[in-house]
Design an enzyme around this catalytic site. Sequence first.
Site, PDB file in Angstrom:
ATOM      1  N   CYS A  42       0.840  -1.203   0.000  1.00  0.00           N
ATOM      2  CA  CYS A  42       0.000   0.000   0.000  1.00  0.00           C
ATOM      3  C   CYS A  42       0.875   1.255   0.000  1.00  0.00           C
ATOM      4  O   CYS A  42       1.986   1.256   0.521  1.00  0.00           O
ATOM      5  CB  CYS A  42      -0.907  -0.013   1.232  1.00  0.00           C
ATOM      6  N   ASP A  44       0.341   3.785   1.701  1.00  0.00           N
ATOM      7  CA  ASP A  44       0.263   4.383   3.051  1.00  0.00           C
ATOM      8  C   ASP A  44       1.651   4.729   3.598  1.00  0.00           C
ATOM      9  O   ASP A  44       2.545   3.879   3.623  1.00  0.00           O
ATOM     10  CB  ASP A  44      -0.436   3.379   3.990  1.00  0.00           C
ATOM     11  N   ARG A  46       2.733   5.063   6.435  1.00  0.00           N
ATOM     12  CA  ARG A  46       3.162   4.379   7.670  1.00  0.00           C
ATOM     13  C   ARG A  46       3.724   2.991   7.407  1.00  0.00           C
ATOM     14  O   ARG A  46       4.295   2.364   8.302  1.00  0.00           O
ATOM     15  CB  ARG A  46       1.964   4.258   8.632  1.00  0.00           C
ATOM     16  N   HIS A  98      -2.180  -4.071   5.058  1.00  0.00           N
ATOM     17  CA  HIS A  98      -1.961  -3.636   6.444  1.00  0.00           C
ATOM     18  C   HIS A  98      -3.298  -3.343   7.096  1.00  0.00           C
ATOM     19  O   HIS A  98      -4.228  -2.847   6.445  1.00  0.00           O
ATOM     20  CB  HIS A  98      -1.033  -2.411   6.498  1.00  0.00           C
ATOM     21  N   CYS A 101      -6.161   0.019   6.955  1.00  0.00           N
ATOM     22  CA  CYS A 101      -5.872   0.577   5.634  1.00  0.00           C
ATOM     23  C   CYS A 101      -7.022   1.507   5.217  1.00  0.00           C
ATOM     24  O   CYS A 101      -8.187   1.096   5.208  1.00  0.00           O
ATOM     25  CB  CYS A 101      -5.724  -0.563   4.624  1.00  0.00           C
TER      26      CYS A 101
HETATM   27 ZN    ZN Z   1      -3.425   1.129   2.981  1.00  0.00          ZN
END
Ligand code: ZN
Length: 213
Positions: A42, A44, A46, A98, A101
């Site tokens: 992803c 993302d 993080r 994750h 998400c």
């Molecule tokens: Zn995600």
Amino acid sequence: MNLFEQLFENNKTWATQKKAIDKNYFKDLSEGQNPDILYIGCSDSRVTAEDMMGVQPGQMFVHRNVANLVPNNDNNSASVIEYAIAHLKVKHIIVCGHYFCGGIKAAMQSKDLGILNPWLRNIRDVYRLHKEELNAIADETNRYKRLVELNVQEQCINIIKTAVWQKSFLSNHLPIVHGLVFDIHSGTLIDLNIDVQGIAQSIREIYDLGTNK
Ligand code: ZN
């Protein structure tokens, strides 16, 4: 100094440290890559692919998008997979989702998100395929977490539908496809132990592209 300006300072420090350990570090890197792993994760901020797995430059080919999808008609992820298997000859493909998400959460809501709608529809399709199991989970957070896992599983399956994977796997049993989830609460990387290769056998009658003929 704002974060953007800081990036160049950080880069200088990083490059200096690398060269201090090995003066040929960047010269060697410039000569090419030979990664064993393709990572699809992803976008993302993080979920830092290389950082969380302690992987160095040159060791892992990386593709990231919203909710780690491998849609059937997406030229971007398809090109990455083609290149990784046919040219880089990676031995492992990791699809890493994750928990918590944002993409998965958005697909669980009744909301018009414009251009994101067709992208997130891939996740709604995963929900539809596994509706019975998901609707039987009363706790919303657990249902959300399970959809993250099932989404990883379906993206792994989308990889084994491709001609490039079938051709390679039938000739040398590589690359092996793995479904993982990063647990953002604990920092732990979890192997979902999805039997992707077993699934490939069970759905072969539908998706077989005759690459061994
Ligand atoms: Zn995600």
